[in-house]
Scaffold this motif. Structure first.
Motif, short mmCIF file in Angstrom:
data_model
loop_
_atom_site.label_atom_id
_atom_site.label_comp_id
_atom_site.label_asym_id
_atom_site.label_seq_id
_atom_site.Cartn_x
_atom_site.Cartn_y
_atom_site.Cartn_z
N VAL A 1 0.87 -1.18 0.00
CA VAL A 1 0.00 0.00 0.00
C VAL A 1 0.90 1.22 0.00
O VAL A 1 1.71 1.38 0.90
N LEU B 1 -6.34 6.52 6.26
CA LEU B 1 -6.37 5.54 5.19
C LEU B 1 -5.21 5.88 4.25
O LEU B 1 -4.99 7.02 3.91
N GLN B 2 -4.46 4.84 3.83
CA GLN B 2 -3.29 5.08 2.97
C GLN B 2 -3.69 5.74 1.67
O GLN B 2 -4.74 5.43 1.10
N GLY C 1 -2.58 5.33 -1.21
CA GLY C 1 -2.70 4.38 -2.31
C GLY C 1 -4.11 3.84 -2.45
O GLY C 1 -4.60 3.60 -3.55
N VAL C 2 -4.79 3.66 -1.32
CA VAL C 2 -6.17 3.17 -1.34
C VAL C 2 -7.11 4.27 -1.81
O VAL C 2 -7.96 4.07 -2.67
N VAL C 3 -6.94 5.47 -1.22
CA VAL C 3 -7.89 6.55 -1.49
C VAL C 3 -7.81 6.99 -2.94
O VAL C 3 -8.83 7.27 -3.57
N ALA D 1 -7.31 5.42 -5.63
CA ALA D 1 -8.11 4.60 -6.55
C ALA D 1 -9.59 4.74 -6.25
O ALA D 1 -10.42 4.75 -7.15
N LEU D 2 -9.95 4.86 -4.96
CA LEU D 2 -11.36 5.01 -4.61
C LEU D 2 -11.94 6.28 -5.22
O LEU D 2 -13.08 6.31 -5.65
N SER E 1 -9.10 -1.48 -4.24
CA SER E 1 -8.86 -0.54 -3.16
C SER E 1 -9.81 -0.79 -2.00
O SER E 1 -9.40 -0.74 -0.83
N LEU E 2 -11.06 -1.07 -2.31
CA LEU E 2 -12.01 -1.43 -1.26
C LEU E 2 -11.48 -2.65 -0.48
O LEU E 2 -11.52 -2.69 0.75
N SER F 1 -8.32 -3.59 -0.17
CA SER F 1 -7.19 -3.25 0.70
C SER F 1 -7.67 -2.50 1.93
O SER F 1 -7.11 -2.66 3.01
N TRP F 2 -8.69 -1.67 1.75
CA TRP F 2 -9.26 -0.96 2.89
C TRP F 2 -9.73 -1.98 3.93
O TRP F 2 -9.43 -1.86 5.13
N VAL G 1 -6.81 -3.44 5.73
CA VAL G 1 -6.18 -2.56 6.71
C VAL G 1 -7.01 -2.51 7.98
O VAL G 1 -6.47 -2.47 9.09
N LYS G 2 -8.35 -2.50 7.82
CA LYS G 2 -9.20 -2.23 8.97
C LYS G 2 -9.79 -3.47 9.64
O LYS G 2 -10.27 -3.40 10.75
#
Lengths: 359, 390
Positions: A209, A333-334, A336-338, A340-341, B219-220, B222-223, B226-227
């Motif tokens: 990430v 939230l990293q 890298g995740v956000v 793409a979201l 990404s969802l 990976s979210w 993480v959580k």
């Protein structure tokens, strides 16, 4: 590559943008592009300000300004000067590097799926980190940086050398396939290394990430020269890259040195994406998205695409980073995740609103 | 060759010859009996591919000999590697023993080891590898992109999101996870198709929408990673690793049925793909129902991917690499060849699985990682050889 040149003719329907652009007077078009650049610059300024102000401690603009004037030791000033400003600077560097290298990669390979990591840069960086942890016992995050960068450069060099076997300069298709294959091998090896050794697994996990948080002191300084060098090469390549879109033969006919341009693009991408990945981990989607968005906004001219990426890429990364800080209740939230979201829906909307221009 | 294929004869495969030959042959066929080969002209231009013409009654098929030979060779390789895989393991089985087990003469432990423990895994590797090879070839040809794979339609990311949802809802059994994975994957594929469709399906928009939806969903995921609580994350990760070790005869029978249906559709799919590669307009002029054909082909790709993902979890890279390797092994140039892609996929996954289990004594590597190393290095080598030759 033949696969892409045969793009669907329906894309260029009568109501689509190409025809409209052709009718538009050249001066008007330049004005639109300048306006786009100005808007992107404004957006970048706003996101820089937000990135410094927003977080677990909200800092009002006045305190930010006074922190720049002098350090009074208050928690707000510490947050701004020691945490937020370096983080924002890193976000700008990483965003610019990834966006520009993404646009260059798409121009080089003529493949809409190309992201900056396609030359094996991300895979090489990750593999080097895994190796350094497993065999050299490296544990400090600031040491990863150099291993990752060396790995990225080595992987990209290997891809270029293997792809340029035989006569002539490497074709885009061969670069794409070699990059894909070698990159996959490196990822597979890293996975195997991580699986055989739990210690490596634990330490390498952060590569998956991308994040701008908790970077060691001095990361910005270590990365900045490489990014700047890469950007200079990228800007120099923009004009010949336009000619390459005509095909090798025509590009040669208008006086472009095809092999040299390809080498230049590979060098730029390696420097930019390698240093960004070394600093923040793999964030390849930024490059993919920025490349497409910039081309839809300015048209196929890389002399406009590259500057627009330079401004819009950092804005995207910073906004995603800020959003990541406030999106979830506790912690963050990293990026890298956000990215793409937020970015993926934007990309889908764009592909419907704008003419979906193939490369 | 002539001995085995009694109904066929070598034929100088020029297109212009064919029209001339056809008129004559039809007359011969109508007067002659059901299965009769008619000797064609032997004259063959140098460099022209050799063709074999099979005729039966009013039907005839023209088969290129070169690809047929390569496919036969690949099939033999798959079979011998499968035999090798059956003999390897803690209980060594010799080749004569293996033959007696397979012919049903041997009873007892050896039979259990080979038929119940090892054979399902081997069959799974061949079946799933072939399915992935077909799916990759379909998507690469359909999107006209060398990076095309089932991932461009977001299937695996969607399946993973389905599993995450299932875990969050409290599902624990593997069957439930598979069902949710299937649901997630199919829903994602449908969403991508719907979002990319605007007066027809264009390769470019399909790619962009697919990659965007896929990245959004991962990404969802990976979210979630993480959580989530450790237990939940672990349950999802186990599914996400993708493995052949869960193969049993019930799953395989189901998957095999689907695979047979897919195999029956391959000749038509292959012809459509080759015609669509000429461009939509040309394909339409050649009589391809363009949009319907594309929808069917996407469905074919989704079904083959779903087959694998539902029974073994996501297995990456085979779909991406197999068509490229097949193209270079058969030397067919740009044109797609589904059977070779299927055979190469089967070979790749089987070889990787054998290596993963037996390469390092005492350590079982994840088949995904080995596949990537094997396939990737082989592809690099093929590319180097190819560029040296040109």
């Amino acid at each position: 590559m033949s696969a892409c040149e045969g793009e669907d003719h329906r894309e260029r329907g009568p109501e689509d943008g190409d025809a409209r652009d052709a009718r538009e007077p050249l001066a008007g078009r330049t004005r639109t592009r300048l306006l786009t650049l100005l808007l992107a610059a404004a957006l970048l300024a706003v996101s820089v300000a937000l990135s410094i102000m927003v977080g677990s401690t909200q800092v009002p603009l006045s305190s930010v300004l006074s922190a720049f004037g002098g350090h009074d030791g208050s928690p707000e000033h510490i947050a701004v000067r020691d945490l937020r400003v370096p983080r924002t600077a890193l976000g700008v560097l990483v965003g610019a590097a990834l966006a520009v290298s993404g646009a260059l990669m798409q121009g080089l390979t003529r493949n809409p799926l190309a992201d900056p990591g396609l030359l094996g840069v991300n895979a090489g960086a990750g593999f080097a980190v895994a190796l350094s942890v497993a065999f050299l016992g490296v544990t400090r995050v600031d040491q990863y940086l150099y291993f990752a960068f060396a790995g990225a450069v080595a992987a990209a060099a290997a891809v270029y050398l293997i792809a340029s076997q035989g006569r002539g300069s490497p074709t885009p298709l061969r670069l794409t396939l070699v990059g894909l294959a070698l990159g996959s091998v490196l990822v597979g090896l890293s996975q195997t290394l991580a699986l055989l050794d739990t210690e490596t697994f634990e330490r390498v996990r952060f590569w998956d990430v991308g994040t701008l948080a908790d970077r060691p002191v001095g990361t910005v300084g270590a990365v900045a020269p490489w990014v700047c060098a890469g950007l200079v090469v990228a800007l120099a390549c923009a004009r010949p890259l336009n000619a390459l879109a005509l095909g090798d033969e025509l590009a040669r006919a208008v006086g472009v040195r095809v092999g040299l341009t390809r080498l230049g693009v590979v060098v730029a991408v390696t420097l930019l994406c390698g240093s960004a990945t070394a600093a923040a981990g793999p964030l390849a989607f930024v490059g993919l998205m920025a490349g497409h968005a910039a081309r839809w906004l300015t048209g196929p001219d890389y002399r406009w695409i590259v500057p627009l990426c330079l401004l819009a890429g950092p804005a995207l990364v910073l906004l995603a980073d800020v959003l990541g800080r406030v999106m979830v209740g506790s912690g963050e939230l990293q990026v890298g995740v956000v990215v793409a979201l937020v970015g993926a829906p934007m990309l889908i909307v764009m592909v419907h609103l704008r003419r979906a221009s193939a490369l | 060759m002539k001995g085995r294929l009694v109904t066929g004869q070598f034929h100088g495969g020029q297109k212009s010859d064919r029209t001339a030959d056809h008129t004559g042959d039809h007359a011969a066929d109508h007067t002659g009996d059901q299965s009769r080969a008619v000797r064609e002209r032997e004259g063959r231009e140098p460099g022209a591919p050799r063709h074999l013409v099979l005729r039966r009654g009013g039907f005839s098929a023209r088969v290129a000999v070169g690809p047929l030979l390569v496919r036969g060779l690949l099939g033999l390789l798959v079979l011998s590697l499968a035999a090798l895989a059956l003999t390897l393991g803690r209980a060594q089985v010799t080749l004569p023993e293996l033959l007696s087990v397979l012919s049903g003469r041997e009873q007892g432990t050896l039979r259990t080891v080979v038929l119940e423990w090892r054979l399902p895994r081997v069959v799974a590797a061949v079946l799933f590898g072939a399915a992935l090879g077909v799916s990759g070839a379909v998507f690469q040809s359909l999107t006209r992109n060398p990076l095309g794979s089932p991932d461009v339609i977001g299937f695996n990311s969607g399946a993973f999101t389905g599993v995450v949802a299932a875990v969050l809802l409290g599902a624990t059994s593997y069957v439930a996870l598979s069902a949710w994975a299937l649901l997630g994957g199919v829903a994602t594929a449908g969403l991508v198709y719907a979002l990319a469709f605007r007066r027809g399906l264009s390769g470019f928009r399909f790619l962009i929408v697919g990659i965007a939806v896929g990245t959004f969903l991962s990404s969802l995921n990976s979210w979630f990673f993480v959580k989530a609580e450790q237990q939940q994350a672990l349950r999802t990760a186990v599914w996400g690793a993708g493995t052949l070790s869960r193969a049993d005869w019930t799953t395989l029978a189901l998957a095999g049925g689907v695979a047979l249906a897919v195999a029956a559709a391959l000749p038509l799919a292959g012809r459509w793909l080759r015609q669509l590669e000429l461009g939509d307009t040309t394909a339409a002029a050649l009589g391809v129902p363009v949009e319907r054909a594309k929808a069917v082909l996407v469905l074919l790709g989704v079904v083959t991917t779903a087959l694998v993902t539902a029974s073994a979890g996501p297995i990456s890279f085979v779909a991406l690499a197999a068509p490229h390797i097949a193209r270079r092994v058969t030397r067919r140039g740009g044109s797609v060849d589904l059977p070779s892609a299927a055979l190469v996929g089967a070979l790749l996954l089987l070889a990787s699985d054998v290596a993963a289990q037996h390469a390092i004594p005492g350590v079982v590597l994840p088949v995904g990682a080995v596949t990537v190393c094997f396939g990737g290095l082989y592809l690099v080598w093929l590319l180097v050889v190819e560029s040296r030759r040109s």
